[in-house]
Design an enzyme around this catalytic site. Sequence first.
Site, PDB file in Angstrom:
ATOM      1  N   ASP A   1     -40.595  78.955   3.079  1.00  0.00           N
ATOM      2  CA  ASP A   1     -40.160  79.562   4.558  1.00  0.00           C
ATOM      3  C   ASP A   1     -41.314  80.080   5.243  1.00  0.00           C
ATOM      4  O   ASP A   1     -42.436  80.444   4.421  1.00  0.00           O
ATOM      5  CB  ASP A   1     -39.257  80.739   4.364  1.00  0.00           C
ATOM      6  CG  ASP A   1     -38.452  81.044   5.468  1.00  0.00           C
ATOM      7  OD1 ASP A   1     -38.562  80.248   6.644  1.00  0.00           O
ATOM      8  OD2 ASP A   1     -37.861  82.062   5.721  1.00  0.00           O
TER       9      ASP A   1
ATOM     10  N   SER B   1     -31.975  72.046   4.174  1.00  0.00           N
ATOM     11  CA  SER B   1     -30.716  72.429   3.713  1.00  0.00           C
ATOM     12  C   SER B   1     -29.766  71.863   4.528  1.00  0.00           C
ATOM     13  O   SER B   1     -29.875  71.421   5.469  1.00  0.00           O
ATOM     14  CB  SER B   1     -30.692  73.898   4.205  1.00  0.00           C
ATOM     15  OG  SER B   1     -30.512  74.247   5.486  1.00  0.00           O
TER      16      SER B   1
ATOM     17  N   ASN C   1     -29.959  72.795   7.894  1.00  0.00           N
ATOM     18  CA  ASN C   1     -31.065  72.494   8.808  1.00  0.00           C
ATOM     19  C   ASN C   1     -30.867  71.290   9.993  1.00  0.00           C
ATOM     20  O   ASN C   1     -31.657  71.138  10.577  1.00  0.00           O
ATOM     21  CB  ASN C   1     -32.274  72.205   7.864  1.00  0.00           C
ATOM     22  CG  ASN C   1     -32.953  73.320   7.216  1.00  0.00           C
ATOM     23  OD1 ASN C   1     -33.498  73.147   6.151  1.00  0.00           O
ATOM     24  ND2 ASN C   1     -32.870  74.155   7.900  1.00  0.00           N
TER      25      ASN C   1
HETATM   26  C1  FPP Z   1     -38.818  76.593   6.428  1.00  0.00           C
HETATM   27  O1  FPP Z   1     -39.539  77.200   7.300  1.00  0.00           O
HETATM   28  C2  FPP Z   1     -39.024  75.220   5.844  1.00  0.00           C
HETATM   29  C3  FPP Z   1     -38.362  73.996   6.039  1.00  0.00           C
HETATM   30  C4  FPP Z   1     -37.121  74.009   6.712  1.00  0.00           C
HETATM   31  C5  FPP Z   1     -38.995  72.876   5.492  1.00  0.00           C
HETATM   32  C6  FPP Z   1     -39.819  72.923   4.181  1.00  0.00           C
HETATM   33  C7  FPP Z   1     -40.811  71.674   4.164  1.00  0.00           C
HETATM   34  C8  FPP Z   1     -41.723  71.451   3.739  1.00  0.00           C
HETATM   35  C9  FPP Z   1     -42.479  72.611   3.160  1.00  0.00           C
HETATM   36  C10 FPP Z   1     -42.588  69.997   3.752  1.00  0.00           C
HETATM   37  C11 FPP Z   1     -42.005  69.028   3.195  1.00  0.00           C
HETATM   38  C12 FPP Z   1     -41.385  69.086   1.875  1.00  0.00           C
HETATM   39  C13 FPP Z   1     -41.688  68.298   0.688  1.00  0.00           C
HETATM   40  C14 FPP Z   1     -40.935  68.552  -0.549  1.00  0.00           C
HETATM   41  C15 FPP Z   1     -42.493  67.215   0.930  1.00  0.00           C
HETATM   42  P1  FPP Z   1     -38.852  77.233   8.791  1.00  0.00           P
HETATM   43  O2  FPP Z   1     -39.226  75.999   9.772  1.00  0.00           O
HETATM   44  O3  FPP Z   1     -37.439  77.748   8.692  1.00  0.00           O
HETATM   45  O4  FPP Z   1     -39.928  78.349   9.075  1.00  0.00           O
HETATM   46  P2  FPP Z   1     -39.580  79.479  10.213  1.00  0.00           P
HETATM   47  O5  FPP Z   1     -38.600  80.232   9.702  1.00  0.00           O
HETATM   48  O6  FPP Z   1     -41.077  80.306  10.296  1.00  0.00           O
HETATM   49  O7  FPP Z   1     -39.246  79.002  11.454  1.00  0.00           O
END
Ligand code: FPP
Length: 246
Positions: A26, A71, A74
């Site tokens: 996150d 998720s 998402n």
């Molecule tokens: C949450 O941060 C993160 C995600 C929804 C995506 C996670 C994906 C990656 C790290 C890259 C791709 C994954 C793989 C396995 C190659 P957020 O966007 O909710 O952050 P915020 O809470 O600061 O808005």
Amino acid sequence: MINNTNELKTKINMDKLPKHISIIMDGNGRWAEKRSLPRNFGHQEGMKRVIETVEAAYELGIEYLTLYAFSTENWKRPASEIEGLMKILIIYIRRELDKITKNNIVINILGDISELHEIPRREVEKAVERTKNNTGMVLNIALNYGGRDEIVHGIKEYLKEIEMGKVSVDDLNINSFSSYLYTKGQPDPDLVIRPSGEQRLSNFLLYQIAYSEFWFSDVLWPDFKANHLYEAIIEFQNRNRRFGGI
Ligand code: FPP
């Protein structure tokens, strides 16, 4: 925090490693927003941390690593962000699959990938197919994954087997139900890591983490280093796990 990566690594008790580590990655969006960059820059940087974290876990000998990549909730994000995330997933697989295969890692998906767009779905299926006979670390990628969705999916699968006469109602217990989950055959996570300062589960592995240890940190995922993983493991090794006993 001790800054020297090697020094911290030597403090890990290799005889007491967590078998299964799961991570809620996150903070990508906030990392980008802090730098006045589009959110997808945060996800791109997050992908680099995925590469490093898989490497660090593999080198330590962790048996199961679960990463929460996308998720069921998402899908509420803007289409451009979803598209960006799927592109990053494709880039990750194309860039890393040879190394993952060579390192004997099994890619396993938690979630219903039939709802993914065709190109990312095919790429993911290729990665699963190519690594399915490997015998080393299992890398679970939670993709279109939700803990509640997984439990309902498991119940439906179980009910179908009852209808087919394969099992009876009395066969269901807390252990047998685990085999209807996406993590079938795997040990429950010992350690759940959540960076970014948030302290919630966000619908992650709800059934499996009943007795997991949690490690929270304010570091945003794009700033997550092997040191953070080591720190979490060392803290885990100092916890007293009682599983409801005394
Ligand atoms: C949450 O941060 C993160 C995600 C929804 C995506 C996670 C994906 C990656 C790290 C890259 C791709 C994954 C793989 C396995 C190659 P957020 O966007 O909710 O952050 P915020 O809470 O600061 O808005």
